[in-house]
Design a protein around this motif. Structure first.
Motif, PDB file in Angstrom:
ATOM      1  N   ARG A  76     -11.595 -24.947  35.080  1.00 31.79           N
ATOM      2  CA  ARG A  76     -11.744 -26.395  35.037  1.00 31.79           C
ATOM      3  C   ARG A  76     -12.464 -26.790  33.754  1.00 31.79           C
ATOM      4  N   LEU A  77     -11.994 -27.866  33.148  1.00 34.52           N
ATOM      5  CA  LEU A  77     -12.608 -28.416  31.946  1.00 34.52           C
ATOM      6  C   LEU A  77     -12.910 -29.888  32.196  1.00 34.52           C
ATOM      7  N   ASP A  78     -14.169 -30.283  31.965  1.00 30.47           N
ATOM      8  CA  ASP A  78     -14.611 -31.668  32.136  1.00 30.47           C
ATOM      9  C   ASP A  78     -15.285 -32.128  30.851  1.00 30.47           C
ATOM     10  N   VAL A  79     -14.698 -33.137  30.209  1.00 31.02           N
ATOM     11  CA  VAL A  79     -15.277 -33.747  29.015  1.00 31.02           C
ATOM     12  C   VAL A  79     -15.850 -35.081  29.471  1.00 31.02           C
ATOM     13  N   LEU A  80     -17.187 -35.195  29.402  1.00 25.54           N
ATOM     14  CA  LEU A  80     -17.880 -36.323  30.018  1.00 25.54           C
ATOM     15  C   LEU A  80     -18.756 -37.086  29.004  1.00 25.54           C
ATOM     16  N   PRO A  81     -18.121 -37.883  28.144  1.00 23.11           N
ATOM     17  CA  PRO A  81     -18.922 -38.699  27.238  1.00 23.11           C
ATOM     18  C   PRO A  81     -19.646 -39.794  28.031  1.00 23.11           C
ATOM     19  N   PHE A  82     -20.828 -40.186  27.581  1.00 19.15           N
ATOM     20  CA  PHE A  82     -21.679 -41.107  28.330  1.00 19.15           C
ATOM     21  C   PHE A  82     -21.047 -42.481  28.520  1.00 19.15           C
ATOM     22  N   GLU A  83     -20.568 -43.115  27.451  1.00 12.37           N
ATOM     23  CA  GLU A  83     -20.050 -44.479  27.576  1.00 12.37           C
ATOM     24  C   GLU A  83     -18.600 -44.575  27.123  1.00 12.37           C
ATOM     25  N   LYS A  84     -17.843 -43.528  27.310  1.00 11.16           N
ATOM     26  CA  LYS A  84     -16.440 -43.527  26.902  1.00 11.16           C
ATOM     27  C   LYS A  84     -15.611 -43.021  28.076  1.00 11.16           C
ATOM     28  N   ASP A  85     -14.298 -43.006  27.852  1.00 10.79           N
ATOM     29  CA  ASP A  85     -13.416 -42.480  28.887  1.00 10.79           C
ATOM     30  C   ASP A  85     -13.622 -40.991  29.055  1.00 10.79           C
ATOM     31  N   ARG A  86     -13.680 -40.577  30.295  1.00  9.41           N
ATOM     32  CA  ARG A  86     -13.865 -39.168  30.622  1.00  9.41           C
ATOM     33  C   ARG A  86     -12.513 -38.503  30.821  1.00  9.41           C
ATOM     34  N   ALA A  87     -12.489 -37.179  30.674  1.00 10.66           N
ATOM     35  CA  ALA A  87     -11.277 -36.399  30.901  1.00 10.66           C
ATOM     36  C   ALA A  87     -11.656 -35.143  31.671  1.00 10.66           C
ATOM     37  N   SER A  88     -10.938 -34.881  32.744  1.00  9.72           N
ATOM     38  CA  SER A  88     -11.215 -33.720  33.592  1.00  9.72           C
ATOM     39  C   SER A  88      -9.907 -33.141  34.093  1.00  9.72           C
ATOM     40  N   GLY A  89      -9.957 -31.859  34.437  1.00 11.42           N
ATOM     41  CA  GLY A  89      -8.776 -31.263  35.036  1.00 11.42           C
ATOM     42  C   GLY A  89      -8.845 -29.755  35.092  1.00 11.42           C
ATOM     43  N   THR A  90      -7.840 -29.191  35.742  1.00  7.75           N
ATOM     44  CA  THR A  90      -7.773 -27.748  35.928  1.00  7.75           C
ATOM     45  C   THR A  90      -7.078 -27.078  34.745  1.00  7.75           C
ATOM     46  N   LEU A  91      -7.371 -25.795  34.596  1.00  2.00           N
ATOM     47  CA  LEU A  91      -6.792 -24.963  33.546  1.00  2.00           C
ATOM     48  C   LEU A  91      -5.995 -23.825  34.155  1.00  2.00           C
ATOM     49  N   LYS A  92      -4.930 -23.448  33.469  1.00  2.00           N
ATOM     50  CA  LYS A  92      -4.172 -22.261  33.868  1.00  2.00           C
ATOM     51  C   LYS A  92      -3.570 -21.664  32.607  1.00  2.00           C
ATOM     52  N   GLY A  93      -3.852 -20.365  32.388  1.00  2.00           N
ATOM     53  CA  GLY A  93      -3.329 -19.739  31.185  1.00  2.00           C
ATOM     54  C   GLY A  93      -3.508 -18.239  31.181  1.00  2.00           C
ATOM     55  N   THR A  94      -3.553 -17.683  29.963  1.00  2.00           N
ATOM     56  CA  THR A  94      -3.689 -16.235  29.806  1.00  2.00           C
ATOM     57  C   THR A  94      -4.706 -15.931  28.712  1.00  2.00           C
ATOM     58  N   GLU A  95      -5.279 -14.732  28.814  1.00  4.06           N
ATOM     59  CA  GLU A  95      -6.247 -14.262  27.825  1.00  4.06           C
ATOM     60  C   GLU A  95      -5.655 -13.072  27.091  1.00  4.06           C
ATOM     61  N   SER A  96      -5.827 -13.078  25.770  1.00 15.77           N
ATOM     62  CA  SER A  96      -5.396 -11.966  24.940  1.00 15.77           C
ATOM     63  C   SER A  96      -6.471 -11.751  23.886  1.00 15.77           C
ATOM     64  N   GLY A  97      -7.140 -10.602  23.962  1.00 16.94           N
ATOM     65  CA  GLY A  97      -8.263 -10.349  23.064  1.00 16.94           C
ATOM     66  C   GLY A  97      -9.384 -11.326  23.366  1.00 16.94           C
ATOM     67  N   ASN A  98      -9.840 -12.038  22.344  1.00 16.86           N
ATOM     68  CA  ASN A  98     -10.917 -13.008  22.565  1.00 16.86           C
ATOM     69  C   ASN A  98     -10.369 -14.441  22.632  1.00 16.86           C
ATOM     70  N   GLN A  99      -9.058 -14.566  22.823  1.00 14.36           N
ATOM     71  CA  GLN A  99      -8.445 -15.886  22.831  1.00 14.36           C
ATOM     72  C   GLN A  99      -7.799 -16.200  24.184  1.00 14.36           C
ATOM     73  N   ILE A 100      -8.016 -17.433  24.641  1.00 11.69           N
ATOM     74  CA  ILE A 100      -7.413 -17.933  25.880  1.00 11.69           C
ATOM     75  C   ILE A 100      -6.509 -19.102  25.516  1.00 11.69           C
ATOM     76  N   THR A 101      -5.266 -19.025  25.920  1.00 12.64           N
ATOM     77  CA  THR A 101      -4.335 -20.131  25.737  1.00 12.64           C
ATOM     78  C   THR A 101      -4.031 -20.670  27.131  1.00 12.64           C
ATOM     79  N   ALA A 102      -4.312 -21.981  27.319  1.00 18.65           N
ATOM     80  CA  ALA A 102      -4.196 -22.542  28.661  1.00 18.65           C
ATOM     81  C   ALA A 102      -3.590 -23.940  28.628  1.00 18.65           C
ATOM     82  N   ASP A 103      -2.984 -24.301  29.738  1.00 18.49           N
ATOM     83  CA  ASP A 103      -2.549 -25.678  29.970  1.00 18.49           C
ATOM     84  C   ASP A 103      -3.647 -26.374  30.761  1.00 18.49           C
ATOM     85  N   TRP A 104      -4.092 -27.504  30.241  1.00 18.83           N
ATOM     86  CA  TRP A 104      -5.144 -28.294  30.873  1.00 18.83           C
ATOM     87  C   TRP A 104      -4.484 -29.502  31.508  1.00 18.83           C
ATOM     88  N   GLN A 105      -4.567 -29.618  32.808  1.00 19.24           N
ATOM     89  CA  GLN A 105      -4.055 -30.786  33.536  1.00 19.24           C
ATOM     90  C   GLN A 105      -5.075 -31.906  33.356  1.00 19.24           C
TER      91      GLN A 105
END
Length: 159
Positions: A76-105
């Motif tokens: 899950r990723l939640d971006v919560l600015p104090f006085e702006k529009d917030r964005a939240s949602g679930t993640l699903k992806g894969t990890e390769s080495g030190n990198q994660i590529t995911a789709d964020w709903q």
């Protein structure tokens, strides 16, 4: 003389029997130990690992929870600015080495869209780039991955 031969044979038989039983017990202990190790290795290989990260700048905060199950990633990723529009949602992806590529709903501003997000793990932090996005095949991707700004979140305890 017969009694002496009989006792010698009996003694040899008892020694051989004792040695045989000791070898069987050692083999059983080794098998039990190996079986327990295999079981714990299999258990740890299949148990998900949960990592949490956060960034707090002034009154703005960003929270990330990553659940690793082998190379499969959810979270899950939640971006919560104090006085702006917030964005939240679930993640699903894969990890390769030190990198994660995911789709964020990503749900925010009254709509839900799929954002492609690429995270880079470095020590006790995780970074991803944000910037201008374009829609491609039903997914919002960075228009120019070399431009934009980076979010850097530090590892924290999961609550």
């Amino acid at each position: 003389m017969k009694q002496s031969t009989y006792l010698t044979r009996l003694l040899i038989t008892l020694i051989a029997l004792g040695a045989s039983l000791t070898a069987c017990q050692q083999q059983a202990k080794h098998t039990e130990s190996a079986s327990a190790e295999d079981s714990s290795t299999a258990k740890s290989a299949t148990q998900p690992d949960t990592l949490c990260f956060q960034q707090i700048e002034g009154k703005d905060s960003t929270l990330l929870q990553v659940v690793r199950n082998g190379s499969a990633i959810t979270g899950r990723l939640d971006v919560l600015p104090f006085e702006k529009d917030r964005a939240s949602g679930t993640l699903k992806g894969t990890e390769s080495g030190n990198q994660i590529t995911a789709d964020w709903q990503r749900s925010g501003e009254g709509m839900t869209q799929i954002y492609e997000v690429v995270f880079t793990l470095t020590g006790n932090s995780i970074t991803w780039r944000e910037g201008e996005r374009i829609e491609k095949h039903g997914k919002w991707i960075l228009k120019d991955p070399a431009q934009g700004y980076d979010y850097t979140l530090m590892k924290t305890d999961c609550h």
